[in-house]
Scaffold this motif. Structure first.
Motif, short mmCIF file in Angstrom:
data_model
loop_
_atom_site.label_atom_id
_atom_site.label_comp_id
_atom_site.label_asym_id
_atom_site.label_seq_id
_atom_site.Cartn_x
_atom_site.Cartn_y
_atom_site.Cartn_z
N VAL A 151 6.50 56.01 110.35
CA VAL A 151 6.13 56.01 108.94
C VAL A 151 5.95 57.42 108.38
O VAL A 151 6.47 57.75 107.32
N PHE A 152 5.19 58.26 109.09
CA PHE A 152 4.86 59.59 108.58
C PHE A 152 5.13 60.68 109.61
O PHE A 152 4.87 60.50 110.80
N SER A 153 5.60 61.83 109.15
CA SER A 153 5.45 63.06 109.92
C SER A 153 4.02 63.54 109.72
O SER A 153 3.26 62.98 108.90
N GLY A 154 3.63 64.59 110.42
CA GLY A 154 2.28 65.11 110.23
C GLY A 154 2.03 65.55 108.81
O GLY A 154 0.99 65.23 108.21
N ASP A 155 2.96 66.30 108.24
CA ASP A 155 2.82 66.78 106.86
C ASP A 155 2.77 65.60 105.89
O ASP A 155 2.02 65.62 104.91
N GLU A 156 3.60 64.58 106.13
CA GLU A 156 3.63 63.42 105.24
C GLU A 156 2.33 62.64 105.29
O GLU A 156 1.86 62.14 104.25
N LEU A 157 1.73 62.52 106.47
CA LEU A 157 0.47 61.80 106.57
C LEU A 157 -0.64 62.54 105.82
O LEU A 157 -1.42 61.94 105.09
N LYS A 158 -0.69 63.85 105.98
CA LYS A 158 -1.70 64.64 105.24
C LYS A 158 -1.52 64.47 103.73
O LYS A 158 -2.49 64.25 103.00
N ALA A 159 -0.26 64.54 103.28
CA ALA A 159 0.00 64.39 101.85
C ALA A 159 -0.40 63.00 101.36
O ALA A 159 -0.94 62.85 100.26
N PHE A 160 -0.14 61.97 102.19
CA PHE A 160 -0.50 60.60 101.82
C PHE A 160 -2.01 60.46 101.69
O PHE A 160 -2.52 59.89 100.71
N GLY A 201 3.16 70.52 112.59
CA GLY A 201 3.85 71.51 113.41
C GLY A 201 4.51 70.90 114.63
O GLY A 201 5.38 71.55 115.24
N LYS A 202 4.15 69.67 114.98
CA LYS A 202 4.80 68.99 116.09
C LYS A 202 5.98 68.18 115.58
O LYS A 202 6.00 67.71 114.44
N ASN A 203 6.95 67.98 116.45
CA ASN A 203 8.18 67.25 116.10
C ASN A 203 8.04 65.80 116.50
O ASN A 203 8.14 65.45 117.68
N GLY A 204 7.78 64.95 115.54
CA GLY A 204 7.61 63.54 115.83
C GLY A 204 7.08 62.82 114.61
O GLY A 204 7.03 63.37 113.50
#
Length: 358
Positions: free
Chosen positions: A93-102, A153-156
């Motif tokens: 569902v989210f990358s790390g950046d996307e989860l923070k933005a959500f 910063g992690k790839n996943g």
């Protein structure tokens, strides 16, 4: 996991630990607190924000890649009454950046699983930013380790359970709260997506042409005179749909091939041609043989003979197409799924010709 087991657990002291948290409110879906009304669950069709907020929406993309389009269409029903598509699964569902933005955008309002919603920013930051462990929503109440700064910063991606129908009891089998998985790796957990799962999901997305049969006579049949039945070969070709799950490299193609037409005259006072009522598909994809002038005395390869007139109340002729379902997947796997059927009903008026002897 079964829903009743969870309901009993939530009725115990564990429920209070789940529901009341200083920085927000965590709701076990379908089991709100007795003193605090649960907010309305995010919902909406194509709205991307709602898709990210709700575990009721999947990111699986399904498109038809071959076969007829347009006209009236419908969905298939499986001939196996015990078969159904997957009730739940996990997907990124989210990358790390996307989860923070959500979390920042919604101030912490959404689902971390099919049956668990978090409302309050602190719930999300505690677990996904500040490393606080949290309980999974499974039978064992296993603990999920926390994350530092959303794994930015992690790839996943963070993966979450998904269920098209959260009222399905089997959807409670996906009880892990949203978890991290490195990129290009499918997690090794029960109900992780597979090509077969995608093929089964696509089954319900197949749209087949309306089973509108051609008849001769076209307006009113006659007692003891065969009615010819046939289907246009141009409308009944195999249909292929492709289901892809973004960020996983997983895909499956599901193919529906018409193999037979079944006729039910709508009355016991009739016989079908052939006697089984099953008209097979011809080599060119058509079903039956169109009536042509001069065929009046012939027996149709596909048809009906009514033995009694309708007398004002038409018979309900049912025509159903059987579709053979096969699939192939991105990993080279493939096989068959239960046949599907699509049925339509149309009025049949039958007259009786009276002869007069002099």
């Amino acid at each position: 996991m079964t829903q009743p087991a969870l309901s009993r657990r939530l009725a115990s002291a564990a429920a209070g630990a789940l529901v009341l948290i200083s920085s927000g409110t965590a709701y076990a879906n379908d089991t709100p607190t007795p003193t605090t009304p649960r907010p309305t669950k995010p919902a909406g069709g194509a709205n991307a924000n709602n898709i990210y907020a709700s575990a009721a929406y999947s990111h699986i993309k399904v498109r038809q890649v071959s076969g007829p389009t347009g006209g009236r269409q419908g969905s298939l029903s499986s001939v196996d009454v015990n078969w159904k598509p997957p009730a739940c699964w996990y997907e990124p569902v989210f990358s790390g950046d996307e989860l923070k933005a959500f979390v920042d955008r919604t101030d912490g309002a959404g689902d971390v699983g099919i049956h668990q919603s978090w409302f309050g920013k602190g719930l999300w930051t505690d677990h996904y930013r500040d490393g606080k462990p949290e309980a999974n929503f499974d039978d064992a109440w296993s603990m999920a380790p926390g994350y530092k700064n959303y794994n930015i910063g992690k790839n996943g991606y963070f993966w979450r359970s998904v269920a098209p129908d959260d009222q399905d009891p089997d959807s409670w089998q996906c009880g892990k709260i949203m978890f991290w998985q490195d990129a290009d790796v499918v997690p090794k957990v029960p109900h992780a997506p597979t090509p077969k799962m995608l093929a089964e999901y696509a089954y319900n997305q197949i749209k087949v042409p309306d089973t509108e049969i051609e008849l001769k006579p076209t307006t009113k049949s006659t007692v003891n005179v065969p009615t010819w039945v046939w289907l246009d070969k141009g409308r009944f070709q195999e249909i292929k749909v492709r289901a892809e799950l973004p960020r996983t490299n997983l895909w499956a193609e599901t193919t529906a091939k018409p193999v037979a037409l079944h006729l039910d005259p709508g009355t016991e006072d009739a016989s079908t041609l052939p006697a089984s009522g099953n008209c097979t598909i011809n080599d060119d994809g058509s079903i039956g043989t169109p009536w042509v002038k001069g065929d009046g005395g012939k027996i149709p390869p596909c048809g009906i003979k009514y033995l009694r007139a309708t007398n004002g109340t038409p018979y309900q002729l049912k025509a159903s197409i059987t579709w053979q379902i096969t699939w192939k997947g991105s990993d080279g796997s493939g096989g068959g799924l239960p046949d599907g059927t699509f049925e339509t009903t149309q009025d049949m008026n039958v007259q009786e010709i009276q002869s007069v002897n002099r």
